[in-house]
Design a protein around this motif. Structure first.
Motif, PDB file in Angstrom:
ATOM      1  N   LEU A 102     -70.951 -98.555 -13.063  1.00  0.00           N
ATOM      2  CA  LEU A 102     -70.350 -98.532 -14.399  1.00  0.00           C
ATOM      3  C   LEU A 102     -69.815 -97.151 -14.758  1.00  0.00           C
ATOM      4  O   LEU A 102     -68.855 -97.034 -15.527  1.00  0.00           O
ATOM      5  N   GLU A 103     -70.407 -96.103 -14.193  1.00  0.00           N
ATOM      6  CA  GLU A 103     -69.864 -94.755 -14.418  1.00  0.00           C
ATOM      7  C   GLU A 103     -68.436 -94.679 -13.901  1.00  0.00           C
ATOM      8  O   GLU A 103     -67.538 -94.127 -14.547  1.00  0.00           O
ATOM      9  N   LEU A 104     -68.209 -95.272 -12.743  1.00  0.00           N
ATOM     10  CA  LEU A 104     -66.873 -95.285 -12.162  1.00  0.00           C
ATOM     11  C   LEU A 104     -65.928 -96.166 -12.974  1.00  0.00           C
ATOM     12  O   LEU A 104     -64.776 -95.799 -13.240  1.00  0.00           O
ATOM     13  N   VAL A 105     -66.405 -97.331 -13.399  1.00  0.00           N
ATOM     14  CA  VAL A 105     -65.555 -98.237 -14.187  1.00  0.00           C
ATOM     15  C   VAL A 105     -65.160 -97.587 -15.515  1.00  0.00           C
ATOM     16  O   VAL A 105     -64.019 -97.736 -15.971  1.00  0.00           O
ATOM     17  N   ARG A 106     -66.079 -96.878 -16.140  1.00  0.00           N
ATOM     18  CA  ARG A 106     -65.756 -96.206 -17.409  1.00  0.00           C
ATOM     19  C   ARG A 106     -64.619 -95.198 -17.224  1.00  0.00           C
ATOM     20  O   ARG A 106     -63.739 -95.070 -18.080  1.00  0.00           O
ATOM     21  N   LEU A 107     -64.661 -94.475 -16.109  1.00  0.00           N
ATOM     22  CA  LEU A 107     -63.573 -93.533 -15.834  1.00  0.00           C
ATOM     23  C   LEU A 107     -62.256 -94.269 -15.627  1.00  0.00           C
ATOM     24  O   LEU A 107     -61.208 -93.843 -16.118  1.00  0.00           O
ATOM     25  N   LEU A 108     -62.284 -95.382 -14.910  1.00  0.00           N
ATOM     26  CA  LEU A 108     -61.069 -96.176 -14.704  1.00  0.00           C
ATOM     27  C   LEU A 108     -60.538 -96.712 -16.030  1.00  0.00           C
ATOM     28  O   LEU A 108     -59.324 -96.769 -16.255  1.00  0.00           O
ATOM     29  N   LEU A 134     -71.296-105.740 -20.729  1.00  0.00           N
ATOM     30  CA  LEU A 134     -70.782-105.735 -19.355  1.00  0.00           C
ATOM     31  C   LEU A 134     -69.433-106.447 -19.198  1.00  0.00           C
ATOM     32  O   LEU A 134     -68.562-105.959 -18.459  1.00  0.00           O
ATOM     33  N   PRO A 135     -69.210-107.582 -19.859  1.00  0.00           N
ATOM     34  CA  PRO A 135     -67.925-108.267 -19.657  1.00  0.00           C
ATOM     35  C   PRO A 135     -66.703-107.406 -19.991  1.00  0.00           C
ATOM     36  O   PRO A 135     -65.628-107.635 -19.424  1.00  0.00           O
ATOM     37  N   VAL A 136     -66.865-106.440 -20.890  1.00  0.00           N
ATOM     38  CA  VAL A 136     -65.738-105.552 -21.207  1.00  0.00           C
ATOM     39  C   VAL A 136     -65.327-104.786 -19.958  1.00  0.00           C
ATOM     40  O   VAL A 136     -64.137-104.676 -19.626  1.00  0.00           O
ATOM     41  N   TRP A 137     -66.299-104.242 -19.253  1.00  0.00           N
ATOM     42  CA  TRP A 137     -66.000-103.444 -18.057  1.00  0.00           C
ATOM     43  C   TRP A 137     -65.476-104.328 -16.934  1.00  0.00           C
ATOM     44  O   TRP A 137     -64.600-103.897 -16.152  1.00  0.00           O
ATOM     45  N   HIS A 138     -65.942-105.547 -16.869  1.00  0.00           N
ATOM     46  CA  HIS A 138     -65.426-106.456 -15.851  1.00  0.00           C
ATOM     47  C   HIS A 138     -63.958-106.794 -16.140  1.00  0.00           C
ATOM     48  O   HIS A 138     -63.148-106.928 -15.211  1.00  0.00           O
ATOM     49  N   ARG A 139     -63.609-106.921 -17.427  1.00  0.00           N
ATOM     50  CA  ARG A 139     -62.200-107.186 -17.771  1.00  0.00           C
ATOM     51  C   ARG A 139     -61.314-106.004 -17.382  1.00  0.00           C
ATOM     52  O   ARG A 139     -60.146-106.189 -17.025  1.00  0.00           O
ATOM     53  N   VAL A 140     -61.858-104.788 -17.475  1.00  0.00           N
ATOM     54  CA  VAL A 140     -61.089-103.613 -17.059  1.00  0.00           C
ATOM     55  C   VAL A 140     -60.706-103.732 -15.586  1.00  0.00           C
ATOM     56  O   VAL A 140     -59.551-103.523 -15.197  1.00  0.00           O
ATOM     57  N   LEU A 141     -61.673-104.084 -14.748  1.00  0.00           N
ATOM     58  CA  LEU A 141     -61.396-104.220 -13.317  1.00  0.00           C
ATOM     59  C   LEU A 141     -60.378-105.319 -13.044  1.00  0.00           C
ATOM     60  O   LEU A 141     -59.482-105.167 -12.206  1.00  0.00           O
ATOM     61  N   ARG A 142     -60.497-106.431 -13.756  1.00  0.00           N
ATOM     62  CA  ARG A 142     -59.544-107.519 -13.546  1.00  0.00           C
ATOM     63  C   ARG A 142     -58.144-107.107 -14.030  1.00  0.00           C
ATOM     64  O   ARG A 142     -57.134-107.495 -13.438  1.00  0.00           O
TER      65      ARG A 142
END
Length: 582
Positions: free
Chosen positions: A492-498, A93-101
């Protein structure tokens, strides 16, 4: 933050730790991408299969060894060896959170890269004969070329947008003769436009301007003198029309290169032909007639001056001088591309119409020859556009002789719809432009669907302002949100696309294919709309929930990241991102 590029480096580092002498060239062939089946994980790589044979090992054996290097990695939940040796990664999960940041921190620059390393690239597009307003056949190439130029600039190239004015051929003399008829008409004569001349009303103002300036005096002057004067005046007027048409699409070129400057004694064509002879790239010989094809205008059954095009990858050698001593079109093409090279362009992109598909190899041969292999050219062919309405071919009212102009199309549906729809298909595929479809407010209308996603994201913030008055919704507040709350499968589906956006941009730039951006934006819009719809049924998935302000702020950060990526992509395509749609 491009997680695919980052993991490509980490996989390569794992291989180097296992095999210190592995060639860098081999590592450069490693691909990290989303798996075809999302159920297999988040990332997939062919690394083991790329290096196994050169290393004399079994691919699965290599894959197992690579997987072991990621044991205990806090960014990786698991690594699975699949099939003949693929590696499938599931990320923490922290990987996807870093994407958003990262999106919040980089904003407009998220996805921007330095792939081009500041190198100069010349994008030549439109380049229509300046004989009237731009017609719909030019529109696709204009939009495509402009989007390619923006894509390359976004990827770290120094881009020059160039228009090649075909103002040296017989069509310009025909244009001047057509204008002279309109001049006589402006003096009060009744005229009849014979076949072969341009009948469009757009020449009437030019004829009137000549009459206002010269009165009837041009009638007494020698024809050649008059034609030379009229040619310059009408070319200027036609290029003003072209610039105005392009401006309707938001397109502005930095360079307008006149073909006429190549001609004349001591001009670029003379100098280029002399240089080609010095380099041994030209000889006197005969060409075989085209086999199984119509005899083209440059073939003549005689000994003539030929360019050794086959030495540089072309199918046949090419004639440079006609029997009357004038230069062929290809001679001008070689001189023009040598001119580009001498101006410092080692990367060139030419956008041509469907009737120029036979030019690809000869232009590539020309660039290779004049640059001694230092420069490259990618010739992009834009196929035809069929205008449709209610599923049938559509004939619009025509204001310019027998032409449907760019202005006609833009006035009918707007610049945004014109640009996005023309980019929502590969450039080399024939496409139907349906006037009814681009006015629908449904997911079948891609431009509406994507713009509505942006408008909906903006509306979420208006809802938050209404339901949570006084809440700080600034960028600073969103950056401080507890992103760690983003954890559901839908989120997370949305974050993966981002997270895929930087990879999409890089691939589109490398291939010079802006349709990849349009496709991606449509998919992102679909995921966003889908999440929003689920929130209508399940309060726990709503973006705004006044009873849970911490979760709301985290979700608003996700919404803002989606909005930002939509803006970045639409900007590359030259399409607006409205905050509201009527």
């Amino acid at each position: 933050m491009d997680i695919f590029a980052l993991f490509a480096v980490r996989v390569a580092d794992a291989l180097k730790s296992l095999h210190p002498d592995i060639p860098e060239e081999l590592l450069g062939r490693i691909v990290v991408e989303p798996p075809r089946d999302a159920g297999h994980g988040d990332l997939s790589t062919n690394a083991a299969m790329v290096v196994a044979k050169p290393l004399g090992k079994n691919p699965r054996e290599v894959a197992t060894a690579i997987a072991a290097r990621f044991e205990g990695d806090e960014d990786v939940i698991s690594v699975e060896v699949a099939g003949p040796g693929f590696l499938n990664f599931r990320l923490a999960l922290p990987v996807w959170h870093r994407v958003l940041r990262t999106i919040a921190a980089e904003g407009d620059d998220y996805g921007r890269s330095n792939i081009g390393k500041g190198e100069a690239v010349n994008v030549e597009y439109v380049s229509a004969n300046p004989t009237g307003p731009m017609h719909v056949g030019h529109t696709r190439g204009a939009v495509f070329g402009d989007a390619v130029a923006s894509l390359m600039a976004y990827s770290g190239y120094v881009v020059t947008r160039e228009y090649y004015i075909n103002d040296a051929g017989g069509q310009v003399t025909t244009l001047a003769r057509s204008t002279l008829l309109r001049y006589r008409e402006a003096l009060g004569e009744t005229i009849e436009i014979p076949p072969g001349l341009y009948p469009g009303d757009y020449l009437i103002p030019v004829g009137k301007a000549l009459a206002d300036e010269f009165g009837a005096s041009l009638l007494a002057k020698p024809e050649e003198e008059v034609l030379a004067l009229v040619r310059d005046r009408v070319l200027g007027a036609m290029m003003d029309l072209v610039r105005a048409d392009l401006a309707k699409l938001g397109i502005r070129h930095q360079v307008f290169f006149s073909e006429r400057t190549l001609h004349g004694q001591g001009g670029d064509i003379d100098l280029t032909l002399e240089w080609l002879r010095e380099q041994g790239m030209v000889y006197q010989g005969r060409l075989e007639p085209p086999k199984g094809q119509p005899v083209h205008e440059e073939w003549e059954d005689r000994e003539q001056t030929l360019f050794r095009a086959t030495d540089y990858g072309d199918d046949v050698d090419r004639a440079l001088v006609k029997s009357d001593g004038s230069y062929t079109y290809f001679a001008a093409d070689i001189a023009y591309h040598r001119n580009k090279y001498l101006r410092g362009f080692k990367h060139m992109i030419n956008v041509l119409g469907a009737d120029h598909s036979g030019y690809v190899k000869r232009l590539q041969a020309a660039v290779k020859a004049v640059s001694h292999g230092e420069a490259d050219v990618d010739v992009k062919i834009c196929q035809l556009v069929r205008l449709m309405k209610n599923g049938a071919p559509f004939k619009m009212s025509k204001r310019s002789g027998d032409l449907v102009t760019v202005a006609d199309v833009v006035d009918e549906v707007g610049s945004d719809a014109t640009r996005f729809m023309l980019l929502f298909r590969r450039n080399d595929a024939v496409m139907d432009f349906d006037f009814d479809l681009v006015k629908e407010q449904t997911r079948d209308n891609p431009v509406f669907y994507v713009q509505y996603a942006h408008a909906r994201a903006c509306s979420v913030f208006r809802t938050a302002e209404r339901d949570m008055p006084g809440t700080d919704l600034s960028k600073t507040a969103l950056a401080a949100a507890e992103i760690e709350r983003i954890a559901t499968a839908d989120e997370l589906e949305l974050v993966r696309l981002l997270a895929a956006w930087p990879r999409i941009v890089a691939g589109a730039a490398a291939a010079h294919e802006p349709h990849r951006i349009a496709f991606y934006l449509y998919d992102l819009a679909g995921a966003f709309h889908g999440f929003w719809a689920k929130g209508r049924e399940n309060i726990g998935l709503r973006f705004v929930n006044a009873d849970d302000p911490m979760m709301t702020m985290a979700r608003l950060a996700l919404v803002d990241a989606t909005r930002q990526v939509l803006v970045n992509g639409l900007r590359i395509l030259g399409v607006s991102a409205p905050e509201e749609l009527s």
